[in-house]
Design a protein around this motif. Structure first.
Motif, PDB file in Angstrom:
ATOM      1  N   GLU A  19       0.682  -1.351  -0.077  1.00  0.00           N
ATOM      2  CA  GLU A  19       0.301   0.020   0.458  1.00  0.00           C
ATOM      3  C   GLU A  19       0.711   1.079   0.077  1.00  0.00           C
ATOM      4  O   GLU A  19       1.581   1.015   1.156  1.00  0.00           O
ATOM      5  N   CYS A  20       0.429   1.895  -1.248  1.00  0.00           N
ATOM      6  CA  CYS A  20       1.738   3.284  -1.245  1.00  0.00           C
ATOM      7  C   CYS A  20       1.135   4.291  -0.339  1.00  0.00           C
ATOM      8  O   CYS A  20      -0.168   4.836  -0.409  1.00  0.00           O
ATOM      9  N   GLN A  21       2.034   4.647   0.106  1.00  0.00           N
ATOM     10  CA  GLN A  21       1.940   6.008   1.796  1.00  0.00           C
ATOM     11  C   GLN A  21       2.512   7.615   1.638  1.00  0.00           C
ATOM     12  O   GLN A  21       2.757   7.388   2.232  1.00  0.00           O
ATOM     13  N   THR A  22       3.389   7.449   0.374  1.00  0.00           N
ATOM     14  CA  THR A  22       4.292   7.852  -0.484  1.00  0.00           C
ATOM     15  C   THR A  22       2.868   9.627  -0.772  1.00  0.00           C
ATOM     16  O   THR A  22       2.700  10.461  -0.221  1.00  0.00           O
ATOM     17  N   ILE A  23       2.749   9.195  -2.576  1.00  0.00           N
ATOM     18  CA  ILE A  23       1.737   9.653  -2.937  1.00  0.00           C
ATOM     19  C   ILE A  23       1.078   8.781  -3.612  1.00  0.00           C
ATOM     20  O   ILE A  23       0.509   7.822  -4.047  1.00  0.00           O
ATOM     21  N   THR A  24      -0.785   9.119  -3.022  1.00  0.00           N
ATOM     22  CA  THR A  24      -1.422   8.037  -2.655  1.00  0.00           C
ATOM     23  C   THR A  24      -2.133   8.645  -3.806  1.00  0.00           C
ATOM     24  O   THR A  24      -2.384   9.028  -4.899  1.00  0.00           O
ATOM     25  N   LYS A  25      -3.322   6.842  -3.987  1.00  0.00           N
ATOM     26  CA  LYS A  25      -3.173   7.026  -5.301  1.00  0.00           C
ATOM     27  C   LYS A  25      -4.229   7.870  -5.694  1.00  0.00           C
ATOM     28  O   LYS A  25      -4.471   8.042  -6.577  1.00  0.00           O
ATOM     29  N   ASP A  26      -5.784   8.013  -4.645  1.00  0.00           N
ATOM     30  CA  ASP A  26      -6.174   9.547  -4.794  1.00  0.00           C
ATOM     31  C   ASP A  26      -5.780  10.995  -5.751  1.00  0.00           C
ATOM     32  O   ASP A  26      -6.221  11.309  -6.523  1.00  0.00           O
ATOM     33  N   GLN A  27      -4.248  11.257  -5.888  1.00  0.00           N
ATOM     34  CA  GLN A  27      -3.529  12.044  -6.180  1.00  0.00           C
ATOM     35  C   GLN A  27      -3.125  11.581  -7.488  1.00  0.00           C
ATOM     36  O   GLN A  27      -2.854  12.877  -8.930  1.00  0.00           O
TER      37      GLN A  27
END
Length: 350
Positions: A19-27
């Motif tokens: 799960e990406c916690q850096t640049i999130t998928k909603d961005q």
């Protein structure tokens, strides 16, 4: 795609669960069937360019998904023909390159003026042509590394091209001239209604140290992507990132601690997402290269690369040597295996 075909390793399983916690998928402007409408309709691309983009996104097994699989065969110039086609001499005949792309269900085939020039009338209406207009030739001795134009945008248009492609060696001594040449070529291609694809490669001997090769660092390749979308690329081709910290280690350029602390991590998906972010947060599609052929591990490596690209928010792979440096049917199977990753709805954005 059944999980068993992946022969899931611990690493692949971790990639599938990340799960990406850096640049999130909603961005991210996510790939999808309506990608052209969402991201290009409000741009300065003309209706003719939109039609060409539609051809690219709506051909082959991935048609209508927002993802793409492209077969690139320009290695006959870039690496010498003997080195490229020696493992499978049938590809000295350009027609077999086009046949592999069609049978492999690709969205497009990317190759040279010469290849398309010999078979254009037979295949221009059967699969989108992506004409590579510049190359690095290796017959000069000692070798030099410079992308030079091999033909005109008008010639590509006359061949029936849907798109033109070019490479810039960002970081090289010649990069300033290459940026100007390619920017002008892409402007002309858009005037003629063709889409544009840029190979955004970092190239400088100083980028490789005894410890790491920063030609594939997320920060350097990400900035190359950002320059590429700025000069009018509709699609960015980039090598999958393998590390980070090129700017900070080599001590040049401008950096911010967020580039390494919060916008990325050591996870391959987070590194690739930083590349996507530099493509205007995914408004311009990122396709990663498939890399060299290593033989028996090619299929697993291609699937791994596709998983990282897809979960990062990329739009596909452009994979050549892994496909054409093996028997024809095995090449088709490998291309299909890559495409299956993008067709599998269980593999989602991280």
């Amino acid at each position: 795609m059944e999980t068993s075909t992946l022969q899931v390793s611990a690493e692949v399983e971790a990639l599938l669960q990340h799960e990406c916690q850096t640049i999130t998928k909603d961005q991210i402007h996510q790939p999808g069937p309506d990608f052209i409408d969402r991201c290009f309709l409000q741009s300065n691309r003309s209706p003719q360019v939109l039609r060409s983009l539609g051809q690219l996104y709506n051909t082959g097994r991935l048609a209508g998904t927002g993802y793409m699989s492209i077969l690139p065969v320009d290695q006959g110039i870039e690496h010498t023909a003997g080195a490229s086609f020696g493992p499978n001499p049938m590809y000295f005949d350009p027609e077999n390159i086009i046949k592999l792309a069609i049978e492999g269900g690709c969205n497009a085939v990317a190759t040279t003026f010469g290849t398309f020039g010999t078979v254009a009338r037979k295949y221009a209406h059967k699969i989108p042509f992506l004409v590579k207009i510049n190359h690095n030739e290796l017959l000069t001795y000692p070798n030099k590394f410079d992308q030079i134009m091999f033909g005109s945008v008008e010639e590509a248009w006359n061949l029936g091209a849907t798109a033109v492609g070019a490479t810039i060696y960002f970081g090289s001594e010649e990069s300033g001239r290459q940026i100007q040449e390619v920017a002008a070529a892409f402007e002309r291609a858009h005037e003629l209604g063709m889409a544009t694809v840029l190979w955004c490669y970092a190239r400088n001997n100083a980028f490789k140290t005894s410890e790491k090769d920063y030609h594939v660092s997320a920060d350097l390749t990400g900035q190359a992507n950002h320059l590429g979308v700025t000069i009018g690329a509709d699609i960015i081709k980039q090598k999958l990132p393998e590390n980070n910290g090129g700017f900070s280690t080599l001590k040049f350029g401008k950096t911010h601690k967020a580039m390494y602390d919060t916008l990325s991590s050591e996870n391959p998906i987070d590194l690739a997402r930083y590349q996507v972010a530099n493509c205007y947060m995914g408004r311009i599609g990122l396709i990663n290269s498939g890399g060299e052929s290593k033989g028996a591990t090619d299929r697993d490596e291609a699937i791994r690369t596709a998983i990282i690209n897809k979960r990062a928010g990329g739009q596909g792979l452009i994979s050549g040597r892994k496909a054409f440096q093996r028997p024809f049917e095995e090449g088709v199977d490998l291309l299909n295996a890559i495409q299956d990753v993008y067709l599998d709805e269980r593999i989602t954005l991280a």
